[in-house]
Design a protein around this motif. Sequence first.
Motif, PDB file in Angstrom:
ATOM      1  N   ARG A 165       4.609   5.022   9.162  1.00  0.00           N
ATOM      2  CA  ARG A 165       4.912   5.932   8.056  1.00  0.00           C
ATOM      3  C   ARG A 165       6.122   5.390   7.308  1.00  0.00           C
ATOM      4  O   ARG A 165       7.228   5.343   7.846  1.00  0.00           O
ATOM      5  CB  ARG A 165       5.184   7.344   8.577  1.00  0.00           C
ATOM      6  CG  ARG A 165       3.987   7.978   9.270  1.00  0.00           C
ATOM      7  CD  ARG A 165       4.326   9.342   9.857  1.00  0.00           C
ATOM      8  NE  ARG A 165       4.539  10.340   8.818  1.00  0.00           N
ATOM      9  CZ  ARG A 165       5.723  10.883   8.527  1.00  0.00           C
ATOM     10  NH1 ARG A 165       6.799  10.511   9.195  1.00  0.00           N
ATOM     11  NH2 ARG A 165       5.832  11.799   7.578  1.00  0.00           N
ATOM     12  N   LYS A 166       5.885   5.000   6.082  1.00  0.00           N
ATOM     13  CA  LYS A 166       6.961   4.357   5.315  1.00  0.00           C
ATOM     14  C   LYS A 166       7.958   5.351   4.741  1.00  0.00           C
ATOM     15  O   LYS A 166       9.007   4.954   4.231  1.00  0.00           O
ATOM     16  CB  LYS A 166       6.363   3.491   4.203  1.00  0.00           C
ATOM     17  CG  LYS A 166       5.498   4.233   3.204  1.00  0.00           C
ATOM     18  CD  LYS A 166       5.110   3.330   2.033  1.00  0.00           C
ATOM     19  CE  LYS A 166       4.195   2.210   2.423  1.00  0.00           C
ATOM     20  NZ  LYS A 166       2.809   2.650   2.671  1.00  0.00           N
ATOM     21  N   ILE A 167       7.680   6.656   4.834  1.00  0.00           N
ATOM     22  CA  ILE A 167       8.539   7.638   4.168  1.00  0.00           C
ATOM     23  C   ILE A 167       9.964   7.617   4.732  1.00  0.00           C
ATOM     24  O   ILE A 167      10.929   7.814   3.996  1.00  0.00           O
ATOM     25  CB  ILE A 167       7.916   9.047   4.246  1.00  0.00           C
ATOM     26  CG1 ILE A 167       8.590   9.978   3.235  1.00  0.00           C
ATOM     27  CG2 ILE A 167       7.963   9.607   5.654  1.00  0.00           C
ATOM     28  CD1 ILE A 167       7.838  11.272   3.016  1.00  0.00           C
ATOM     29  N   ILE A 170      11.733   4.724   3.171  1.00  0.00           N
ATOM     30  CA  ILE A 170      12.019   5.019   1.765  1.00  0.00           C
ATOM     31  C   ILE A 170      13.177   6.006   1.665  1.00  0.00           C
ATOM     32  O   ILE A 170      14.003   5.928   0.742  1.00  0.00           O
ATOM     33  CB  ILE A 170      10.749   5.534   1.065  1.00  0.00           C
ATOM     34  CG1 ILE A 170       9.762   4.374   0.918  1.00  0.00           C
ATOM     35  CG2 ILE A 170      11.067   6.147  -0.302  1.00  0.00           C
ATOM     36  CD1 ILE A 170       8.438   4.745   0.314  1.00  0.00           C
ATOM     37  N   ARG A 187       7.708  11.969  -0.937  1.00  0.00           N
ATOM     38  CA  ARG A 187       6.274  11.735  -0.840  1.00  0.00           C
ATOM     39  C   ARG A 187       5.744  11.117  -2.137  1.00  0.00           C
ATOM     40  O   ARG A 187       4.943  10.186  -2.128  1.00  0.00           O
ATOM     41  CB  ARG A 187       5.561  13.058  -0.536  1.00  0.00           C
ATOM     42  CG  ARG A 187       4.331  12.909   0.316  1.00  0.00           C
ATOM     43  CD  ARG A 187       3.847  14.197   0.917  1.00  0.00           C
ATOM     44  NE  ARG A 187       4.062  15.365   0.093  1.00  0.00           N
ATOM     45  CZ  ARG A 187       4.782  16.424   0.465  1.00  0.00           C
ATOM     46  NH1 ARG A 187       5.353  16.433   1.646  1.00  0.00           N
ATOM     47  NH2 ARG A 187       4.906  17.471  -0.333  1.00  0.00           N
ATOM     48  N   THR A 190       6.915   7.545  -2.529  1.00  0.00           N
ATOM     49  CA  THR A 190       6.112   6.687  -1.647  1.00  0.00           C
ATOM     50  C   THR A 190       4.794   6.324  -2.311  1.00  0.00           C
ATOM     51  O   THR A 190       4.361   5.163  -2.282  1.00  0.00           O
ATOM     52  CB  THR A 190       5.856   7.403  -0.308  1.00  0.00           C
ATOM     53  OG1 THR A 190       7.107   7.694   0.325  1.00  0.00           O
ATOM     54  CG2 THR A 190       5.015   6.533   0.614  1.00  0.00           C
ATOM     55  N   GLU A 194       3.387   2.595  -3.346  1.00  0.00           N
ATOM     56  CA  GLU A 194       2.075   2.128  -2.894  1.00  0.00           C
ATOM     57  C   GLU A 194       1.213   1.704  -4.078  1.00  0.00           C
ATOM     58  O   GLU A 194       0.522   0.682  -4.035  1.00  0.00           O
ATOM     59  CB  GLU A 194       1.374   3.228  -2.083  1.00  0.00           C
ATOM     60  CG  GLU A 194       2.022   3.460  -0.727  1.00  0.00           C
ATOM     61  CD  GLU A 194       1.426   4.660  -0.003  1.00  0.00           C
ATOM     62  OE1 GLU A 194       0.669   5.429  -0.649  1.00  0.00           O
ATOM     63  OE2 GLU A 194       1.723   4.832   1.194  1.00  0.00           O
ATOM     64  N   TYR A 228      12.228   0.959  -5.071  1.00  0.00           N
ATOM     65  CA  TYR A 228      11.198   0.016  -4.634  1.00  0.00           C
ATOM     66  C   TYR A 228      11.842  -1.302  -4.184  1.00  0.00           C
ATOM     67  O   TYR A 228      11.520  -1.838  -3.106  1.00  0.00           O
ATOM     68  CB  TYR A 228      10.237  -0.180  -5.810  1.00  0.00           C
ATOM     69  CG  TYR A 228       9.087  -1.136  -5.636  1.00  0.00           C
ATOM     70  CD1 TYR A 228       8.716  -1.670  -4.394  1.00  0.00           C
ATOM     71  CD2 TYR A 228       8.341  -1.527  -6.754  1.00  0.00           C
ATOM     72  CE1 TYR A 228       7.652  -2.543  -4.277  1.00  0.00           C
ATOM     73  CE2 TYR A 228       7.271  -2.399  -6.639  1.00  0.00           C
ATOM     74  CZ  TYR A 228       6.938  -2.913  -5.403  1.00  0.00           C
ATOM     75  OH  TYR A 228       5.878  -3.782  -5.299  1.00  0.00           O
ATOM     76  N   TYR A 231      13.794  -0.814  -0.939  1.00  0.00           N
ATOM     77  CA  TYR A 231      12.818  -0.612   0.148  1.00  0.00           C
ATOM     78  C   TYR A 231      12.297  -1.956   0.651  1.00  0.00           C
ATOM     79  O   TYR A 231      12.216  -2.200   1.871  1.00  0.00           O
ATOM     80  CB  TYR A 231      11.680   0.265  -0.364  1.00  0.00           C
ATOM     81  CG  TYR A 231      10.465   0.304   0.519  1.00  0.00           C
ATOM     82  CD1 TYR A 231      10.472   0.970   1.742  1.00  0.00           C
ATOM     83  CD2 TYR A 231       9.280  -0.316   0.121  1.00  0.00           C
ATOM     84  CE1 TYR A 231       9.348   1.001   2.554  1.00  0.00           C
ATOM     85  CE2 TYR A 231       8.154  -0.279   0.914  1.00  0.00           C
ATOM     86  CZ  TYR A 231       8.186   0.372   2.131  1.00  0.00           C
ATOM     87  OH  TYR A 231       7.064   0.402   2.928  1.00  0.00           O
ATOM     88  N   ASP A 242       4.593  -3.073   5.773  1.00  0.00           N
ATOM     89  CA  ASP A 242       3.776  -1.870   5.640  1.00  0.00           C
ATOM     90  C   ASP A 242       2.315  -2.265   5.457  1.00  0.00           C
ATOM     91  O   ASP A 242       1.967  -3.452   5.469  1.00  0.00           O
ATOM     92  CB  ASP A 242       4.286  -0.981   4.492  1.00  0.00           C
ATOM     93  CG  ASP A 242       4.279  -1.681   3.142  1.00  0.00           C
ATOM     94  OD1 ASP A 242       3.451  -2.596   2.942  1.00  0.00           O
ATOM     95  OD2 ASP A 242       5.102  -1.317   2.273  1.00  0.00           O
TER      96      ASP A 242
END
Length: 769
Positions: A165-167, A170, A187, A190, A194, A228, A231, A242
């Motif tokens: 889970r990249k949240i 981030i 959310r 994210t 993506e 971004y 991250y 990811d």
Amino acid sequence: MTPAALVRLTAPACGQPPLPSPATWQHGHVTPATHSTLFPHGTGSSPYSAPPSGADAVLEGLDPEQREVATALRGPVCVLAGAGTGKTRAITHRIAYGVRAGILQPSTVLAVTFTNRAAGEMRGRLRQLGAAGVQARTFHSAALRQLQYFWPKAVGGSMPRIVDRKIKLIADAAAACRLRLDRGELRDATAEIEWAKVTQTVPTDYAAAAAKAGRASPRDPAEIAQLYSVYEDLKRDRSVIDFEDVLLLTIAILQDRHDIAEQVRAQYQHFVVDEYQDVSPLQQRLLELWLGERDNLCVVGDASQTIYSFTGATPDHLLDFRTRHPGATVVKLVRDYRSTPQVVHLANGLLAQARGRAADHRLELISQRPAGPEPGYTEYTDEPAEAEGAARRISELMTTGIPASEIAILFRTNSQSETYEQALADAGIPYQLRGAERFFDRPEVRKAGVALRGAARFGGNDSLLDDAVDLPSQVRAVLSGEGWTPQPPAGSGAVRERWESLAALVNLAHDFTAAKPQATLGDLVAELDERANAQHAPTVQGVTLASLHSAKGLEWDVVFLVGVAEGMMPITYAKTDEQIEEERRLLYVGVTRAREHLHVSWSLTRSPGGRPNRRPSRFLHGLRPGSTATAGRTAAGGPGGVERGFTSTPDAVPRRTQRTPARCRVCGRTLTDAGEMKLMRCEDCPSDMDEGLYERLREWRADQAQRSGQPAFCVFTDKTLMAIAEAVPDDDGELARIPGVGVRKLNRYGADVLALCAGQELGEDDKSD
């Protein structure tokens, strides 16, 4: 610099050790896929029966267009498949036919789809058709296996860990940027990152790309670009990647290491891509690298079901397929085996009002099912009343014998779910919420699996099983210790959801025993392990609550489309023409989930006592009773059939032929017999043929045959003459539409035939030579 470019390919281009054989790396040290006997299967076939006896038997039961798909095994093939037309059946039979005929080797075929469940279903069908060994995977799964295998050789060392889970990452990036984001904003951010990655947009280009795509950025685009970038830096510092990086890094390796690319291409020589309208630019690039210079590619999709553009999906790859592959065979599937004519009529009506490129290529469905009830349209005062009305109608349907598992309530946003959950709970109707935590990841399911595994191993010493006489009673006994009871608990919430999960396992035990009467508890545990690996959950015996997006690919006997009002359908934030049209397609997907009963509803206000300022969705104009009709459009996609590529030169214009699903002009039944198709009616349907015209046509035909020195049927067959005498065409266009009258015969005999149909007498000088 893209994340893919960060990979340093340090291995020398020459002097490398011998490459392992394709068979060595195919599974990449990952457990090979297994195939459950309980995967979903096509209507009318048992998943437990023996595979077809041979290649020709694989083709049995396919309609003409599906058979065209199954036998088109060379070169590029594009299947335009409408909802409910049996696309999965067509492509699995295509693969199986190629394997059983010895044309395709199972290990050289890669079938790619978009969900683990769809891939699991495809593997199950292929196994049942006698084509085990074919790889059916998602894009990410296939790429990950290749990345895991080739990383040590291409990059060196261990592959970085993939973040689930990249949240959280981030959130750390936001803190580093001194941005305060709540959970909802995290959310959304994210999702933006993506989208940027699957469209191959780097941080410095994000603002411009988002503006060009008309995206509503959750924060200032410059802030998202900064987030971004940070991250990506954090991932690099922490040696993690990811899921988007899996594709990016695989692409980087295949682009930079030609030896590895050739090794992959030597392994996989035939590709099938399902749901091709949902392919992102990143996935398309990976597919191109897999293919190389070859064209053994079959893609399947429907531009009218493109509903994921917000994630980067685009139907352009599907719609441009013939441009990229001028020699492609295009097959259109329009026979709808899922829905009644009444449901199909509404679905076609929705798209008839559509605009845009996808609409220009829409397919007009033709139902193959008997007539059913007309769709129902209901207006309610408020949302609770709408939910109570749906629950009341569901209760009535269940009393007629329709199981709860064959009923679904579909809504535009997940936030609408709670009202319907409460209404169903108050009515004592079981339900399941689709799109929530995955079934086999639920804590109660994991604990139940441990308990069943222990009972299978030590069951002889377990007093719980003393009175259990068969497998279902053993499962009930074991799960009673986990909270299962014969009757569901009252109300909704976590307790009810836990019970529903355990009840699904009990029901699965009953189904498994019915299919395999001698099965043991150990066999069931093995089956559950297979399902957990494929994320193939059993059906919970309850009404399904789902968003329209999560309902894609599913179907039910009864569907309630709720909240179909302006502001919700289309959603308020859909502003551009493209966004509005995607909302229309989303409603189309919802309509085509219904097999027989379809209920469409909306409410005038959200809460009781509120101002009734809502109105029905614009998409229903001209379709629901009492609304103003909107001018319809002819389906530019045309009828079902086949278009074969003209391959002599790359720039040649494709030659077009069509095989159109014919329907009786008297009763409407689909015609399959060649003679009936020429008559355009069933043999036993009443004929309105002009007997005198028929005799004149026969006399004329005999004269033409004598003049040309050929048999009479070479001029026109009896059935074609009967069809002409029944239709009595007035002009070339009407005559040309009669089966058996081609362009050549129209040019040669058309004037004579039309003159006879007009009651004229032909003199010797007037007759065709």
